[in-house]
Design a protein around this motif. Structure first.
Motif, PDB file in Angstrom:
ATOM      1  N   CYS A  95       0.845  -1.186   0.000  1.00 37.65           N
ATOM      2  CA  CYS A  95       0.000   0.000   0.000  1.00 37.65           C
ATOM      3  C   CYS A  95       0.881   1.237   0.000  1.00 37.65           C
ATOM      4  CB  CYS A  95      -0.951   0.015   1.202  1.00 37.65           C
ATOM      5  SG  CYS A  95      -0.132   0.014   2.810  1.00 37.65           S
ATOM      6  N   LEU A  96       0.325   2.325  -0.508  1.00 36.13           N
ATOM      7  CA  LEU A  96       0.993   3.621  -0.483  1.00 36.13           C
ATOM      8  C   LEU A  96       0.109   4.576   0.286  1.00 36.13           C
ATOM      9  CD1 LEU A  96       2.265   3.896  -4.160  1.00 36.13           C
ATOM     10  CD2 LEU A  96       3.713   3.832  -2.119  1.00 36.13           C
ATOM     11  N   ASN A  97       0.603   5.057   1.427  1.00 35.98           N
ATOM     12  CA  ASN A  97      -0.169   6.012   2.213  1.00 35.98           C
ATOM     13  C   ASN A  97       0.770   6.879   3.031  1.00 35.98           C
ATOM     14  OD1 ASN A  97       0.365   4.633   4.782  1.00 35.98           O
ATOM     15  ND2 ASN A  97      -1.071   3.071   4.040  1.00 35.98           N
ATOM     16  N   SER A  98       0.199   7.797   3.767  1.00 41.33           N
ATOM     17  CA  SER A  98       0.993   8.808   4.477  1.00 41.33           C
ATOM     18  C   SER A  98       1.787   8.259   5.650  1.00 41.33           C
ATOM     19  CB  SER A  98       0.069   9.926   4.971  1.00 41.33           C
ATOM     20  OG  SER A  98      -0.941   9.400   5.834  1.00 41.33           O
ATOM     21  N   THR A  99       1.539   7.004   6.055  1.00 39.10           N
ATOM     22  CA  THR A  99       2.285   6.444   7.192  1.00 39.10           C
ATOM     23  C   THR A  99       3.662   5.926   6.772  1.00 39.10           C
ATOM     24  OG1 THR A  99       1.431   4.182   6.924  1.00 39.10           O
ATOM     25  CG2 THR A  99       0.101   5.725   8.240  1.00 39.10           C
ATOM     26  N   LEU A 100       3.891   5.772   5.466  1.00 44.14           N
ATOM     27  CA  LEU A 100       5.168   5.236   5.007  1.00 44.14           C
ATOM     28  C   LEU A 100       6.249   6.323   5.025  1.00 44.14           C
ATOM     29  CD1 LEU A 100       4.111   3.119   1.868  1.00 44.14           C
ATOM     30  CD2 LEU A 100       4.218   2.416   4.261  1.00 44.14           C
ATOM     31  N   VAL A 101       7.419   5.972   5.512  1.00 40.86           N
ATOM     32  CA  VAL A 101       8.561   6.888   5.418  1.00 40.86           C
ATOM     33  C   VAL A 101       9.065   6.828   3.980  1.00 40.86           C
ATOM     34  CG1 VAL A 101       9.150   6.552   7.829  1.00 40.86           C
ATOM     35  CG2 VAL A 101      10.222   5.104   6.099  1.00 40.86           C
ATOM     36  N   PRO A 102       9.837   7.837   3.529  1.00 45.50           N
ATOM     37  CA  PRO A 102      10.284   7.884   2.125  1.00 45.50           C
ATOM     38  C   PRO A 102      10.946   6.588   1.642  1.00 45.50           C
ATOM     39  CG  PRO A 102      10.720   9.985   3.170  1.00 45.50           C
ATOM     40  CD  PRO A 102      10.219   9.085   4.257  1.00 45.50           C
ATOM     41  N   ALA A 103      11.753   5.984   2.490  1.00 43.64           N
ATOM     42  CA  ALA A 103      12.443   4.754   2.072  1.00 43.64           C
ATOM     43  C   ALA A 103      11.441   3.631   1.806  1.00 43.64           C
ATOM     44  CB  ALA A 103      13.445   4.324   3.141  1.00 43.64           C
ATOM     45  N   GLU A 104      10.394   3.536   2.635  1.00 45.75           N
ATOM     46  CA  GLU A 104       9.378   2.505   2.438  1.00 45.75           C
ATOM     47  C   GLU A 104       8.602   2.751   1.154  1.00 45.75           C
ATOM     48  OE1 GLU A 104       8.181   1.250   7.016  1.00 45.75           O
ATOM     49  OE2 GLU A 104       7.401   3.139   6.184  1.00 45.75           O
ATOM     50  N   ALA A 105       8.255   4.013   0.903  1.00 40.70           N
ATOM     51  CA  ALA A 105       7.538   4.344  -0.327  1.00 40.70           C
ATOM     52  C   ALA A 105       8.382   4.018  -1.559  1.00 40.70           C
ATOM     53  CB  ALA A 105       7.130   5.815  -0.323  1.00 40.70           C
ATOM     54  N   ARG A 106       9.685   4.349  -1.509  1.00 45.96           N
ATOM     55  CA  ARG A 106      10.568   4.042  -2.641  1.00 45.96           C
ATOM     56  C   ARG A 106      10.631   2.539  -2.888  1.00 45.96           C
ATOM     57  NH1 ARG A 106      13.782   8.154  -0.369  1.00 45.96           N
ATOM     58  NH2 ARG A 106      15.098   6.606   0.684  1.00 45.96           N
ATOM     59  N   SER A 107      10.641   1.757  -1.805  1.00 44.71           N
ATOM     60  CA  SER A 107      10.685   0.299  -1.938  1.00 44.71           C
ATOM     61  C   SER A 107       9.440  -0.220  -2.651  1.00 44.71           C
ATOM     62  CB  SER A 107      10.822  -0.345  -0.561  1.00 44.71           C
ATOM     63  OG  SER A 107      10.732  -1.745  -0.651  1.00 44.71           O
ATOM     64  N   VAL A 108       8.279   0.353  -2.312  1.00 47.66           N
ATOM     65  CA  VAL A 108       7.030  -0.056  -2.969  1.00 47.66           C
ATOM     66  C   VAL A 108       7.103   0.262  -4.461  1.00 47.66           C
ATOM     67  CG1 VAL A 108       4.548   0.368  -3.143  1.00 47.66           C
ATOM     68  CG2 VAL A 108       5.614   0.151  -0.885  1.00 47.66           C
TER      69      VAL A 108
END
Length: 611
Positions: free
Chosen positions: A86-99
């Motif tokens: 999932c992509l949402n506001s709780t992800l830190v930048p590194a987690e979002a990049r991984s997705v």
């Protein structure tokens, strides 16, 4: 195709057969068609896009309204071995990049996003550059101005059909009357979609309504035998929520408040504790709503009256998503009606006020019903049934019945004489011979039905009309100011070919005791092995950092406790046990069942039986 999707259903999700109409929906979506699905909460809507996502090329984009709902879905899919994120506001930048990296590499089957992110220009550009399996829009009633929870950002989702005309779109909701369904199809631009209405019945939920007298005393009595079960108590205001939560804690219950006025961090803590079974009771406003994907909520209490039948249905539907016996209790008082009415009338949109007042009136009618609750509830959504449910307070403690055929013929005749163009209040005025100006202007004082019901009060006629709506002899069109109309079932009544029995107002003294007895009976039927397995599940879930229901649902544990499988083959036959979960948890649960069996066998020196 059928063999393939059945294999996916069994090996990935642990289910052995599709429910109607899952298979047909799945096959249409795999074939590239748009579908609109109305299915009750817990009915299996998610499978209708999750299975196609595993059988179509590309990633499935799932539009979900709340972060917690996304997280629960993703946790459940990961536990089943499905590549989801999932992509949402709780992800830190590194987690979002991984997705995004996994997405670019083609490693994702499903990606959950909020509508706000989905419609960002850069996100739409990314979508246009990669293969897309499908779009799934969850909680689709949020799209409609006629829905009970209007969300403006959802209305822009119609752009998807324009931008991605060849990608199938699945819209899903548990709550949509015919007008709402038409509006959703129009807003999404999928008027040609196949519409499936899988029914609204939740047979495992017992519906009870009690007159609100001493509400906290009534609530405490209801909860007394349910201390170890999860439940939600809904109240109308933030102040009431905090007051009830505090009083419950003072009385020794595990309870916390939840409403939009609390800090984000506190709300997240409450929701997470509830998901993980560390908190038993959440007292909440409707802010605690669509984010609840917890299948083992055993009861929902409405401390105050909901503003619509749609809201009531959605909120009570959060109980018993796993199919096990659950309960919905509504405490109803006329003071709540006035409070709800004043909140509705604060709006500056007169059309919205009109619609919501009509919906409130329908909710009041349900609460005051003397007919089967389930028939009344299903009838509101246009689903008629010709038998009593046997699982509501009216059926369990029936009111006194009387032959109302003559009065019924009067009111049906009056609805016909006024041209099926007026609401209940006007029909009652004609029946009672009102001298009002409106009656005279319409010349309704010259109708044959004028004054023929003067022997009954307005309240009595109102009660009769509500029962006739619930029983399917009258319809009420909320898009036309609550106009009453005759159904085909009214014709034989008007001809005197059918007698109609209605209920008188009843005593509710036995409802609470029946509710307590039912709760005791359900607990006793589960036995001690269920509690052993539940404790094991909690330990596993805590170690993995996931809610217990991600490991196995209560329904799966109940089936295990009843079947007591002896090996992996037998365990795999339990609903909810797929190959991935068998490999991860099978040995632990088989050992627990075997240990319990040895303890229960006569002559065993492992201790007394647990059951």
């Amino acid at each position: 195709m059928s063999a393939s999707i059945h294999d996916t259903l069994r090996t990935v999700f642990g289910f052995h057969a599709f429910r109607p109409p899952q298979q047909e929906v799945i096959e249409r979506v795999i074939g590239g068609e748009d579908v609109f699905l109305v299915m009750p909460t817990g009915g299996g809507k998610s499978l209708c896009y999750q299975v196609p996502a595993l059988h179509r090329r590309g990633v499935a984009i799932v539009v979900s309204p709340l972060i917690a709902l996304m997280k629960d879905q993703v946790d459940g899919l990961l536990a089943n071995g499905v590549a989801a994120a999932c992509l949402n506001s709780t992800l830190v930048p590194a987690e979002a990049r991984s997705v995004f990296q996994r997405w670019d590499a083609g490693e994702l089957d499903l990606l959950y996003v909020a509508p706000e992110r989905l419609l960002m220009a850069d996100f739409l550009e990314r979508l246009a550059a990669v293969p897309l399996a499908l779009f799934a829009i969850d909680e689709a009633h949020c799209i409609s101005q006629w829905g009970h929870d209007f969300r403006p950002e959802y209305t822009q989702l119609g752009r998807l059909r324009e931008l991605f005309p060849d990608v199938p779109l699945v819209a899903m909701t548990a709550t949509a009357d015919p007008e709402t369904r038409r509006d959703i199809l129009r807003q999404l631009g999928i008027q040609g979609a196949k519409v499936y209405v899988a029914g609204f019945d939740r047979p495992n939920i017992t519906y009870n309504v009690l007159p609100k007298q001493k509400p906290f005393v009534q609530l405490e009595a209801f909860l007394r035998n349910r201390r170890d079960e999860a439940g939600i108590v809904y109240a109308l205001s933030r102040k009431r929520v905090e007051e009830v939560a505090q009083r419950l804690r003072d009385a020794g219950f595990s309870a916390r408040a939840y409403h939009a006025g609390l800090p984000d961090r506190e709300r997240q803590q409450v929701q997470e504790a509830f998901r993980r079974d560390d908190l038993r009771i959440v007292v909440a406003t409707v802010a605690f709503g669509m984010g609840i994907d917890k299948p083992n909520v055993r009861y929902v209490v409405h401390y105050d009256l909901p503003k619509s039948v749609e809201s009531y249905y959605q909120e009570t539907g959060r109980a018993g998503r796993d199919g096990l016996p659950s309960e919905a209790l509504l405490l109803f008082g006329m003071g709540d009606v006035m409070t709800a009415r004043s909140l509705i009338e604060n709006s500056e949109n007169p059309e919205r006020v009109r619609i919501e007042l009509q919906k409130l009136n329908a909710m009041v009618a349900y609460a005051e019903a003397l007919t089967c609750r389930r028939r009344a509830l299903l009838g509101y959504f246009g689903e008629q049934r010709d038998h009593e449910c046997g699982n509501c307070d009216i059926c369990n403690d029936p009111p006194e019945r009387f032959d109302a055929s003559e009065a019924v013929r009067k009111v049906l005749s009056c609805v016909y004489r006024v041209g099926e163009r007026f609401g209940a209040r006007h029909v009652i005025d004609v029946l009672r011979g009102s001298k009002g100006q409106r009656i005279a202007e319409l010349r309704h004082d010259r109708l044959s039905t004028y004054g023929i019901g003067a022997d009954l009060s307005g309240e009595e006629w109102d009660n009769i009309i509500r029962q006739l709506i619930h029983l399917g002899y009258l319809t009420q069109d909320f898009s036309r100011y609550g106009v009453l109309g005759l159904t085909p079932a009214a014709r034989p009544v008007l001809k005197g070919e059918v007698a109609v029995l209605l209920g008188r107002p009843r005593s509710t003294a036995r409802v609470e005791e029946r509710s307590r007895s039912r709760s005791r009976g359900v607990k006793e039927s589960r036995g001690g092995l269920f509690e052993v397995l539940r404790a094991l599940r909690k330990r596993i879930a805590d170690e993995a950092g996931v809610p217990p229901f991600v490991v196995f649902s209560d329904a799966t544990l109940v089936e295990m406790a009843q079947a007591r499988p002896r090996d992996e083959r037998e365990l795999l036959s339990i609903t909810g046990v797929g190959q991935r979960k068998l490999a991860r948890y099978g040995a632990l649960f088989l050992d627990a069942i075997d240990d319990h069996r040895r303890r229960a066998e006569p002559g065993s020196d492992a201790g007394p039986p647990v059951d």
